[in-house]
Design a protein around this motif. Structure first.
Motif, short mmCIF file in Angstrom:
data_model
loop_
_atom_site.label_atom_id
_atom_site.label_comp_id
_atom_site.label_asym_id
_atom_site.label_seq_id
_atom_site.Cartn_x
_atom_site.Cartn_y
_atom_site.Cartn_z
N ASP A 213 -25.19 61.41 -4.59
CA ASP A 213 -24.20 60.97 -3.62
C ASP A 213 -24.63 61.48 -2.24
N LYS B 160 -22.35 63.90 -0.32
CA LYS B 160 -22.48 65.32 -0.68
C LYS B 160 -23.72 65.92 -0.03
N ASP C 258 -24.18 69.20 2.55
CA ASP C 258 -25.16 70.28 2.48
C ASP C 258 -25.95 70.38 3.78
N GLU D 214 -32.16 65.19 -5.28
CA GLU D 214 -31.22 65.71 -4.30
C GLU D 214 -31.83 66.73 -3.35
N ALA E 11 -20.98 71.92 3.13
CA ALA E 11 -21.26 72.59 1.87
C ALA E 11 -22.43 73.53 2.05
#
Length: 585
Positions: free
Chosen positions: A368, A371, A375, A403, A544
């Motif tokens: 995703d 997300k 980060d 990711e 995040a």
């Protein structure tokens, strides 16, 4: 004979069918004629000779009634006894008239009827009329005296004429019966001949088909089968009608073309096998080279950095301990040595990070990107607070990839945009995405100093810089890492040179099949307003992770720390670039 051999199959079949049709039509015409004759003969038996026999017998009965009536009147003298005589005369006339109508095709019967009438009339004039007249005038005794043996013989002649008439009628009937039998036999013979013609024609057709069609086709099929089994040099020859000969020539031409193509394919396969062998050798060489590169990476990360760290440490010790004790030039030289060692260490670490992209893999998963941006916002928070920069993003898709690498990709882009900001304008960085075909096109747009179009391709070259290192810090590897990560995920990256303000770096990533199908199912539906994420300079976002610039972990370990703000310098907004220097460690 040669001309017949040149006939086509169609012409041969049409000729054979025409001959058979002519024969059958001739036989049919003969049968029709015989059937007409047979019907006329049967008609003669049923409607002429048969009724004539019956009427001849009735004629005899009418004459006998006349003779009996004359005898009875001569005996009794009673006029009532003459009634059968008159009735017999009328029946005789009617019968003779009817028989005359039926004997049109039998002249001999007409003659016999005439003879019977002459004799009957002669009997009436010489016997019947005198007896009746004498009986009326002189009485019965005188009348009976006229009935003598001579009179009886004369009536016997009449009866004989009728018997002869019946015999002639019977003979005519017999002839008609024989004609019926003869024509019937001829009809049967013609039917047998027609069946024979059909059988012979069918036999000839089968034999001709076997000779002109089945055998040539079987031979051609056997030759084609030999070619199909791999004997491509086997020539194909045709036989039979000209159509089959031409067909065989066409098939043989096809065989020659196939053989030629196969020869070319064999040559191409041999070339491909040779190329494959060369590629195999090159692959082995690449494998060996990769092993050497891995060994070099190990040496660079351990063996080379150890003496480098010593040089940097002792230079720093010299700088701290003897700072101000030596002359100004000595302090400057020590400062150059410390800066060079530190820069060399950063270059080695960045080179290692670049070389490990795609080699140390955690495997592709569905990531995703929203997300990921969280980060990235966390990693770049310190830099954004320092530069008073604003980071925003639209609703981003789910991408199949790694990711950590995608996080590193966007972190480098965002850090680059913050680094190359305009000094008098607060930095703004916006991330957006749109579906183009079967790819997501993701853009990183900022309001920084921009890039001149002539340098758009150079910024992705490793260690390539457009400004002096004093103007903007870094090693110049950030966008090279971006390009390698994008290509590792099957996409491409470029600079949009049509942007009016700042810089827009765009890259593509393959879209999930479900996203492509959804877009194709509703092409005309307006897109929903994308959700927007924002990481401002203060408390506006909830990024995040902890802020920092380190490279994310890969394959169970952590890459050596790189400067996330590294990247190529950009041209100032005036369109003029600074000094372009390539720094090599």
């Amino acid at each position: 004979m040669t001309a017949v051999r040149d006939w086509t199959l169609r012409r041969r079949v049409i000729t054979l069918l025409t001959v058979v049709a002519v024969l059958l039509l001739g036989l049919a015409a003969g049968e029709v004629a015989l059937a007409a004759k047979n019907r006329s003969h049967i008609d003669a038996i049923l409607n002429k000779t048969g009724p004539l026999r019956v009427q001849a017998q009735e004629l005899l009965n009418a004459l006998l009634d006349q003779e009996t009536a004359v005898r009875g009147y001569a005996v009794s003298g009673n006029p009532a006894d003459l009634a059968p005589y008159d009735a017999g005369r009328k029946r005789e006339q009617n019968l003779v008239a009817s028989m005359q109508r039926l004997v049109g095709d039998y002249p001999e019967l007409r003659e016999e009827i005439r003879i019977v009438e002459q004799r009957a009339e002669a009997w009436r004039q010489t016997v019947a009329v005198p007896v009746v007249t004498t009986t009326d005038q002189s009485g019965t005794t005188a009348g009976q005296a006229l009935i003598t043996d001579e009179a009886r013989e004369q009536f016997d002649e009449v009866r004989g004429a009728v018997d002869h008439l019946q015999q002639v009628i019977f003979e005519a009937r017999q002839r008609s019966a024989e004609d019926v039998q003869r024509t019937s036999n001829l009809l049967v013979v013609l039917l047998i001949v027609a069946v024979g013609v059909v059988i012979i024609a069918g036999t000839l057709m089968l034999v001709s088909l076997d000779k002109m069609v089945i055998r040539p086709l079987t031979g051609l099929a056997d030759q084609v089968r030999e070619v199909a089994e791999g004997d491509y040099q086997h020539g194909i020859a045709g036989s039979g009608p000209p159509e089959f000969v031409r067909l065989a020539e066409d098939v043989d031409a096809m065989r020659r073309k196939i053989a030629k193509d196969l020869a070319e394919v064999r040559e191409a396969r041999e070339r491909i096998e040779w190329v494959n062998s060369q590629l195999q050798k090159q692959a082995e060489e690449l494998t060996r080279s990769n092993r050497d590169l891995e060994q070099f990476a190990y040496v660079a990360s351990h063996d080379l950095q150890e003496p480098l760290r010593k040089v940097a440490s002792f230079c720093q010790l010299l700088q701290r301990r003897y700072s101000g004790q030596l002359d100004e030039r000595a302090d400057q030289y020590i400062a150059f040595a410390v800066d060079g060692a530190q820069r060399m260490q950063r270059l080695i670490n960045d080179l290692l990070a670049f070389s490990r992209i795609g080699r140390l893999t955690t495997g592709f998963t569905e990531v995703d990107m929203n997300k990921v941006m969280g980060d990235v916002a966390g990693q770049t928070e310190a830099a954004r607070q320092y530069a008073d920069a604003e980071l925003t993003w639209d609703e981003l898709p789910v991408i199949r990839g790694e990711e950590p690498l995608l996080t590193n990709l966007l972190a480098n882009l965002v850090s680059n945009s913050i680094k190359f900001r305009r000094p008098d304008v607060p930095a703004k960085v916006h991330i957006s995405a749109r579906l183009v075909g079967d790819e997501w096109e993701i853009s990183c747009q900022d309001n920084g100093i921009g890039i001149e179009p002539e340098f758009a391709d150079k910024i992705f070259v490793i260690f390539q810089r457009l400004h002096a290192k004093d103007a903007y810090p870094g090693t110049g590897i950030g966008l090279a890492i971006v390009k390698k990560i994008v290509e590792y995920h099957g996409g491409r990256v470029w600079v949009d040179t049509d942007t009016e303000e700042g810089t827009a770096i765009r890259f593509t990533l393959p879209a999930l099949p479900g996203d492509v199908e959804s877009a194709a199912a509703a092409p005309d539906e307006p897109a929903d307003e994308p959700a927007t994420g924002e990481a401002g300079t203060g408390d506006g976002g909830e990024p995040a992770g902890e802020p920092g610039t380190g490279t994310p972990a890969q394959a169970g370990g952590r890459l050596d720390e790189t400067d996330a703000t590294d990247g190529p310098d950009r041209a100032p907004e005036g369109g003029r670039t600074g000094d372009m220097r390539e720094t090599v460690g």
